[in-house]
Design a protein around this motif. Structure first.
Motif, mmCIF file in Angstrom:
data_model
loop_
_atom_site.group_PDB
_atom_site.id
_atom_site.type_symbol
_atom_site.label_atom_id
_atom_site.label_comp_id
_atom_site.label_asym_id
_atom_site.label_seq_id
_atom_site.Cartn_x
_atom_site.Cartn_y
_atom_site.Cartn_z
ATOM 1 N N ASP A 1 47.277 57.522 46.932
ATOM 2 C CA ASP A 1 47.767 57.034 45.639
ATOM 3 C C ASP A 1 46.725 56.172 44.932
ATOM 4 O OD1 ASP A 1 50.135 58.285 45.772
ATOM 5 O OD2 ASP A 1 51.365 56.510 46.140
ATOM 6 N N GLN A 2 46.046 55.342 45.716
ATOM 7 C CA GLN A 2 45.053 54.453 45.105
ATOM 8 C C GLN A 2 43.851 55.242 44.599
ATOM 9 O OE1 GLN A 2 44.207 51.223 47.804
ATOM 10 N NE2 GLN A 2 46.288 50.439 47.677
ATOM 11 N N ARG B 1 35.670 47.927 44.221
ATOM 12 C CA ARG B 1 36.974 47.308 43.975
ATOM 13 C C ARG B 1 38.048 47.831 44.929
ATOM 14 N NH1 ARG B 1 34.142 45.033 40.337
ATOM 15 N NH2 ARG B 1 34.677 45.034 38.122
ATOM 16 N N ILE B 2 37.857 49.042 45.444
ATOM 17 C CA ILE B 2 38.917 49.624 46.281
ATOM 18 C C ILE B 2 38.424 49.929 47.697
ATOM 19 C CG2 ILE B 2 40.552 51.530 46.527
ATOM 20 C CD1 ILE B 2 40.741 51.707 43.533
ATOM 21 N N LEU C 1 44.969 65.463 37.422
ATOM 22 C CA LEU C 1 44.652 65.311 38.842
ATOM 23 C C LEU C 1 44.639 66.667 39.558
ATOM 24 C CD1 LEU C 1 46.781 62.134 39.647
ATOM 25 C CD2 LEU C 1 44.279 62.293 39.655
ATOM 26 N N ASP D 1 44.077 58.393 43.513
ATOM 27 C CA ASP D 1 44.582 59.044 42.305
ATOM 28 C C ASP D 1 44.557 58.064 41.135
ATOM 29 O OD1 ASP D 1 45.017 61.484 43.442
ATOM 30 O OD2 ASP D 1 47.151 61.169 43.828
ATOM 31 N N LEU D 2 45.017 56.857 41.411
ATOM 32 C CA LEU D 2 45.025 55.824 40.368
ATOM 33 C C LEU D 2 43.609 55.608 39.827
ATOM 34 C CD1 LEU D 2 46.704 53.499 38.955
ATOM 35 C CD2 LEU D 2 45.752 52.015 40.726
ATOM 36 N N ALA D 3 42.653 55.477 40.746
ATOM 37 C CA ALA D 3 41.262 55.251 40.331
ATOM 38 C C ALA D 3 40.768 56.407 39.465
ATOM 39 C CB ALA D 3 40.378 55.087 41.559
ATOM 40 N N PRO E 1 41.789 36.682 52.501
ATOM 41 C CA PRO E 1 42.959 35.800 52.354
ATOM 42 C C PRO E 1 44.258 36.591 52.152
ATOM 43 C CG PRO E 1 41.569 35.710 50.403
ATOM 44 C CD PRO E 1 40.806 36.467 51.432
ATOM 45 N N TRP E 2 44.175 37.729 51.434
ATOM 46 C CA TRP E 2 45.389 38.522 51.200
ATOM 47 C C TRP E 2 45.908 39.117 52.504
ATOM 48 C CZ3 TRP E 2 40.507 40.347 50.643
ATOM 49 C CH2 TRP E 2 40.193 41.525 51.287
ATOM 50 N N ASP F 1 46.163 45.212 47.275
ATOM 51 C CA ASP F 1 46.625 43.991 47.941
ATOM 52 C C ASP F 1 45.656 42.830 47.793
ATOM 53 O OD1 ASP F 1 49.009 44.995 48.885
ATOM 54 O OD2 ASP F 1 48.065 45.895 50.646
ATOM 55 N N TRP F 2 44.369 43.148 47.574
ATOM 56 C CA TRP F 2 43.341 42.107 47.575
ATOM 57 C C TRP F 2 43.120 41.478 46.210
ATOM 58 C CZ3 TRP F 2 43.040 46.983 49.518
ATOM 59 C CH2 TRP F 2 42.551 47.966 48.653
ATOM 60 N N PHE F 3 43.822 41.981 45.202
ATOM 61 C CA PHE F 3 43.727 41.368 43.880
ATOM 62 C C PHE F 3 45.058 40.710 43.533
ATOM 63 C CE2 PHE F 3 40.419 44.787 42.646
ATOM 64 C CZ PHE F 3 39.392 43.969 43.073
ATOM 65 N N PHE G 1 53.213 55.623 40.211
ATOM 66 C CA PHE G 1 53.569 56.471 41.350
ATOM 67 C C PHE G 1 54.805 55.917 42.058
ATOM 68 C CE2 PHE G 1 48.973 56.452 40.804
ATOM 69 C CZ PHE G 1 48.690 57.806 40.703
ATOM 70 N N VAL H 1 34.915 52.114 42.005
ATOM 71 C CA VAL H 1 35.878 52.545 43.029
ATOM 72 C C VAL H 1 35.426 52.045 44.401
ATOM 73 C CG1 VAL H 1 36.926 54.534 44.165
ATOM 74 C CG2 VAL H 1 36.590 54.555 41.692
ATOM 75 N N ALA I 1 51.055 51.471 44.555
ATOM 76 C CA ALA I 1 49.589 51.562 44.565
ATOM 77 C C ALA I 1 48.929 50.306 44.017
ATOM 78 C CB ALA I 1 49.098 52.813 43.810
ATOM 79 N N PHE J 1 38.485 49.267 34.947
ATOM 80 C CA PHE J 1 37.958 50.589 35.309
ATOM 81 C C PHE J 1 37.546 51.397 34.081
ATOM 82 C CE2 PHE J 1 39.149 51.886 39.890
ATOM 83 C CZ PHE J 1 38.622 50.699 40.357
ATOM 84 N N SER K 1 51.496 40.986 47.993
ATOM 85 C CA SER K 1 52.280 40.903 49.230
ATOM 86 C C SER K 1 53.380 39.852 49.128
ATOM 87 C CB SER K 1 51.362 40.590 50.413
ATOM 88 O OG SER K 1 50.672 39.389 50.192
ATOM 89 N N SER L 1 47.630 36.309 54.646
ATOM 90 C CA SER L 1 48.952 35.940 54.141
ATOM 91 C C SER L 1 49.956 37.057 54.421
ATOM 92 C CB SER L 1 48.886 35.659 52.637
ATOM 93 O OG SER L 1 48.474 36.801 51.935
ATOM 94 N N GLN L 2 49.469 38.309 54.382
ATOM 95 C CA GLN L 2 50.340 39.439 54.650
ATOM 96 C C GLN L 2 50.824 39.412 56.101
ATOM 97 O OE1 GLN L 2 48.373 43.104 53.859
ATOM 98 N NE2 GLN L 2 50.099 43.942 52.799
ATOM 99 N N TYR M 1 37.219 46.954 49.972
ATOM 100 C CA TYR M 1 38.309 46.066 50.387
ATOM 101 C C TYR M 1 39.181 46.734 51.447
ATOM 102 C CZ TYR M 1 37.414 42.603 46.753
ATOM 103 O OH TYR M 1 36.854 41.628 45.981
ATOM 104 N N CYS M 2 39.426 48.040 51.249
ATOM 105 C CA CYS M 2 40.201 48.780 52.246
ATOM 106 C C CYS M 2 39.470 48.771 53.590
ATOM 107 C CB CYS M 2 40.385 50.231 51.816
ATOM 108 S SG CYS M 2 41.866 50.518 50.889
ATOM 109 N N TYR N 1 49.245 37.111 45.260
ATOM 110 C CA TYR N 1 48.926 38.440 45.780
ATOM 111 C C TYR N 1 50.199 39.303 45.790
ATOM 112 C CZ TYR N 1 44.399 36.772 47.479
ATOM 113 O OH TYR N 1 43.129 36.290 47.556
#
Lengths: 274, 258
Positions: B149-150, B167-168, A74, B152-154, B247-248, A107-109, A100, B164, A104, A121, A151, B251-252, B171-172, A149
């Motif tokens: 972080d997300q 899927r990320i 990274l 970096d993960l990707a 939906p997530w 939330d949507w999966f 981490f 990316v 990370a 991926f 959450s 619920s949050q 949604y964000c 989820y």
């Protein structure tokens, strides 16, 4: 005092390891923001052999996370050489496991979909890895939470799910950047035990960044202590404790001697004092 | 549960009823002349006299607003993705986009009549033009809001840029996008009315304009009343869609007590 003698005998110079190195760092330097910028790592040289559990231990801002991020591809070192399996690290290596401080999780999966993310991926196919994902979740006690989820999970459960995700592709190398730093003490103890069991089963090479002395001693086969910024290796300690570790190990004289020795290093650096 | 429902709908309804009652009383005692402010009862009588005609106008206006909104969503989201994914496009096009947006859209409306004629098309274009800005801004903001972080993960998982994004990042961006959609939907209704004001033989804007010509104040108010109901209904519908699409998120919010 036998244990302490052994300890000092087995403290070894950086760059000298008994087995063939999987990771080899020599003179790794990282400077942020141009030639006059912040020097995060001065010159780090160390080899890590296959199957070692190496903790990178040091005060905040000592560059231990930066070094881990260089290993993960990274960040790029500004000087020196960083090899994985004798090849320079250019970007994230294939099938690397990573965790981490913040989990990370997406939330949507669902939890299961999160754990399967590396397969998705990396293009390895989610279907093929679903049994392994469920097995990993069962191993950390999240069997019944696969379809909710994130959450709906507590902080500790979330971090467990994140660890499952990092292990999905059966990584040879697992890098963890203070994965338990945001958890309460009890949850942290439990996750230390869980991680130890997972490592015992899989025997992957682990790079584990922490600033907890007892966590480092409990988990590691080797502890690399970093000095304060600019980071360099202050001492490289082989942890010669039983292979099958239980929480009670932390009350044994051997364990306490290691912890005491490392605390002494931090006292000498002037980082802590009574 | 029952007291909750009462609190959610009962109290606002009570406020609206009290307001209407005061209004009715003020006009009945002759404090306000009906040509300035007709009584609520006369407005409802006006609505009841020609419900089919009002419905026809409302359907036209809503149709124009929704088509304009839909166009703005497609164009706005695609444009936002393009400028976020290719920073060069951002530098190239975004200043131009800001400049175009600072032109008052009402001033462009007559031009659209020249370009697209007097049918529904110019009105749809105006509605879309007014609505698109909020969608672009909020979508771009949302796409930039991914936690480091997300990302970096990707990177470590070596995901393709498309994955990316899908899927990320998308949604964000969704919660931000819906905030933009709500603003845009209200604005597209404004755009539809503006378009009808400039030139039209149909729609609530046309109804208001012709009623104004004959000082038919109750009819003007009737049209405005329908417009305000439409605004509330459209935003309500979007709220329902948002809850189904995220939906997530719902619920949050429940879990954290918001």
């Amino acid at each position: 005092m036998a244990a302490l003698d052994r300890l000092s005998v087995q403290s070894f110079a950086p760059g000298v390891v008994p087995e063939r190195a999987m990771i080899s760092a020599s003179g790794v330097q990282k400077r942020f923001g141009g030639p006059t910028g912040l020097l995060a790592l001065e010159s780090v040289s160390l080899d890590i052999a296959e199957g070692e559990f190496v903790s990178l231990l040091g005060p905040s801002g000592c560059g231990k996370s930066t070094f881990l991020r260089c290993l993960a591809g990274l960040e790029k070192p500004t000087a020196g050489e960083l090899l994985l399996d004798d090849k320079p690290i250019n970007g994230p290596p294939e099938k690397l496991g990573i965790a981490f401080q913040r989990d990370a999780l997406l939330d949507w999966f669902s939890v299961l979909e999160n754990v399967l993310l590396p397969a998705d991926f990396g293009g390895y196919g989610r279907k093929a890895y679903e049994p392994r994902a469920r097995e990993l979740l069962a191993m950390v006690g999240l069997k019944d939470f696969a379809d909710v989820y994130p959450s709906a999970l507590s902080g500790g459960m979330r971090q467990r799910a994140a660890i499952c995700r990092s292990l999905l592709l059966e990584p040879r190398l697992l890098l963890m950047d203070e994965p338990f730093g945001a958890l309460d003490a009890l949850t942290r103890d439990q996750l230390n035990v869980d991680l130890h069991h997972l490592w015992q089963r899989q025997r992957m090479t682990v790079g584990f960044v922490t600033h907890s002395i007892s966590e480092a001693v409990f988990l590691s086969t080797r502890i690399v202590v970093f000095s304060a910024r600019p980071g360099k290796v202050a001492e490289d300690i082989r942890v010669d404790l039983p292979d099958d570790r239980k929480l009670a190990l932390r009350d044994t004289p051997d364990f306490i001697r290691y912890a005491h020795h490392i605390r002494g290093l931090f006292e000498k650096m002037g980082l802590i004092h009574d | 549960m029952q007291t909750n429902t009462l609190k959610r709908f009962g109290i606002p309804l009570l406020g609206a009823l009290a307001f209407l009652l005061l209004w009715e009383l003020a006009t009945d005692i002759g404090a306000v002349r009906p040509i300035i402010l007709p009584s609520p009862s006369s407005i409802f009588r006006e609505l009841a006299s020609e419900p089919a005609w009002f419905a026809e106008q409302a359907v036209f206006t809503v149709g124009v607003a929704l088509l304009g909104f839909g166009l703005a969503v497609i164009v706005g989201v695609v444009f936002a993705i393009a400028i976020v994914e290719w920073p060069l496009l951002d530098r190239l096009l975004f200043p131009l986009f800001i400049a175009l947006n600072s032109v008052p859209k009402v001033a462009i409306a007559p031009l659209f009549i020249i370009w697209f004629g007097t049918g529904a098309e110019p009105k749809i274009a105006i509605a879309a033009l007014i609505a698109v800005f909020a969608i672009v801004i909020d979508t771009a903001l949302g796409l930039h809001s991914v936690p480091p972080d997300q990302l970096d993960l990707a990177k470590v998982l070596r995901g393709s840029r498309l994955k990316v994004l899908l899927r990320i990042k998308m949604y964000c961006a969704l919660p931000h996008m819906f905030a933009g959609f709500k603003v845009a939907l209200s604005l597209s209704l404004v755009g539809a009315i503006v378009g009808e004001f400039v030139s039209s033989q149909k729609g609530l804007g046309f109804a208001i304009l012709t009623a104004q010509g004959s000082f038919d104040t109750p009819r003007v108010f009737a049209a405005i009343f329908i417009l305000s109901l439409l605004g509330v209904a459209l935003i309500g519908a979007l709220d329902v869609i948002e809850r189904m699409a995220l939906p997530w998120h719902a619920s949050q919010r429940k879990a954290t007590g918001h």
